[in-house]
Design a protein around this motif. Structure first.
Motif, PDB file in Angstrom:
ATOM      1  N   ARG A   1       0.855  -1.201   0.000  1.00 32.86           N
ATOM      2  CA  ARG A   1       0.000   0.000   0.000  1.00 32.86           C
ATOM      3  C   ARG A   1       0.885   1.243   0.000  1.00 32.86           C
ATOM      4  N   PRO A   2       1.513   1.584  -1.140  1.00 34.76           N
ATOM      5  CA  PRO A   2       2.465   2.699  -1.174  1.00 34.76           C
ATOM      6  C   PRO A   2       1.867   4.063  -0.838  1.00 34.76           C
ATOM      7  N   GLU A   3       0.566   4.187  -0.835  1.00 35.93           N
ATOM      8  CA  GLU A   3      -0.067   5.461  -0.491  1.00 35.93           C
ATOM      9  C   GLU A   3      -0.165   5.665   1.023  1.00 35.93           C
ATOM     10  N   LEU A   4       0.222   4.634   1.776  1.00 36.97           N
ATOM     11  CA  LEU A   4       0.153   4.692   3.239  1.00 36.97           C
ATOM     12  C   LEU A   4       1.556   4.766   3.826  1.00 36.97           C
ATOM     13  N   TRP A   5       1.633   5.115   5.114  1.00 37.68           N
ATOM     14  CA  TRP A   5       2.906   5.116   5.823  1.00 37.68           C
ATOM     15  C   TRP A   5       2.678   4.626   7.252  1.00 37.68           C
ATOM     16  N   LEU A   6       3.664   3.906   7.775  1.00 36.01           N
ATOM     17  CA  LEU A   6       3.612   3.435   9.152  1.00 36.01           C
ATOM     18  C   LEU A   6       4.401   4.429  10.004  1.00 36.01           C
ATOM     19  N   TYR A   7       3.680   5.286  10.710  1.00 32.29           N
ATOM     20  CA  TYR A   7       4.260   6.383  11.472  1.00 32.29           C
ATOM     21  C   TYR A   7       4.614   5.984  12.903  1.00 32.29           C
ATOM     22  N   ASP A   8       5.559   6.713  13.478  1.00 35.10           N
ATOM     23  CA  ASP A   8       5.818   6.720  14.918  1.00 35.10           C
ATOM     24  C   ASP A   8       5.175   8.020  15.410  1.00 35.10           C
ATOM     25  N   GLN A   9       3.879   7.959  15.707  1.00 35.54           N
ATOM     26  CA  GLN A   9       3.097   9.160  15.968  1.00 35.54           C
ATOM     27  C   GLN A   9       2.287   9.014  17.252  1.00 35.54           C
ATOM     28  N   GLY A  10       2.395   9.998  18.130  1.00 32.95           N
ATOM     29  CA  GLY A  10       1.532  10.031  19.308  1.00 32.95           C
ATOM     30  C   GLY A  10       0.112  10.366  18.894  1.00 32.95           C
ATOM     31  N   LEU A  11      -0.858   9.732  19.552  1.00 30.18           N
ATOM     32  CA  LEU A  11      -2.263   9.932  19.199  1.00 30.18           C
ATOM     33  C   LEU A  11      -3.079  10.396  20.400  1.00 30.18           C
ATOM     34  N   LYS A  12      -4.013  11.286  20.135  1.00 32.86           N
ATOM     35  CA  LYS A  12      -4.992  11.678  21.142  1.00 32.86           C
ATOM     36  C   LYS A  12      -6.103  10.635  21.101  1.00 32.86           C
TER      37      LYS A  12
END
Length: 197
Positions: free
Chosen positions: A63-74
């Motif tokens: 799924r090249p349109e996606l990215w696996l982030y290291d992201q804090g979430l609310k």
């Protein structure tokens, strides 16, 4: 009457300020605020990072349109919260301009890889197997993928109803895992056997 243990330790806004000020002082841990409780999450080890790398490559290829982030979430439940998943799958650019703690509207999947806690497995059990599934389901995140290095299993939580995930599928490392809509990826989990103790 609300039990004392049910009261939040602090407000989400207070946590954001505390986490910002503590970022340099808290070496070896990453802070989260789940179900009104402050939690310290161990910094990932090398094999943990290799598992995230493995999953990132699969996501990019499939799924090249996606990215696996290291992201804090609310994670907004009735007591508010902030979680830092090991991986957050969302469209490329989804979190531009949102800062360290982003909203969850575009999140397709969150990923946790169990850590080897120095004190005990109780923290991992409570955090990754009890608190996170509940918080992520309450936030209606479509999929929660748990890569459990202790049990050598992958658990796919899906179909959140706002309280819990209604569908759970647990498979041992080595099996092929199909991640359902909206992710639609297949994982060959055989390599995971190489990254456990």
């Amino acid at each position: 009457m609300t039990a004392l243990s049910d009261r939040p330790q602090m407000l989400p806004e207070e946590f954001e300020e505390f986490a910002r000020l503590s970022a340099h002082a808290a070496e070896g841990v990453r802070l989260e605020f789940i179900n009104g409780k402050l939690r310290a999450k161990p910094v990932p080890d090398g094999a943990h990072g290799r598992i995230i790398e493995w999953l990132t490559r699969i996501c990019i290829q499939g799924r090249p349109e996606l990215w696996l982030y290291d992201q804090g979430l609310k994670i907004q439940t009735y007591r508010g919260g902030h979680a830092r998943p090991d991986g957050t799958l969302a469209p490329s650019g989804a979190f531009v301009g949102q800062g360290e703690w982003a909203t969850t509207e575009q999140v397709l999947m969150v990923v946790e890889v169990t850590s080897y806690d120095s004190d005990s497995d109780t923290d991992t059990d409570q955090r990754d197997r009890v608190e996170k599934p509940r918080a992520y389901a309450e936030a209606n995140l479509p999929i929660y993928l748990l890569i459990d290095r202790d049990s050598c299993e992958v658990t796919i939580h899906s179909e959140p109803d706002g309280v819990r995930y209604e569908r759970l599928q647990t498979l041992p490392f080595g099996r092929t895992v199909a991640l359902p809509e909206p992710v639609n990826l297949t994982l060959d989990t055989e390599p995971l056997k190489d990254w456990i103790r």
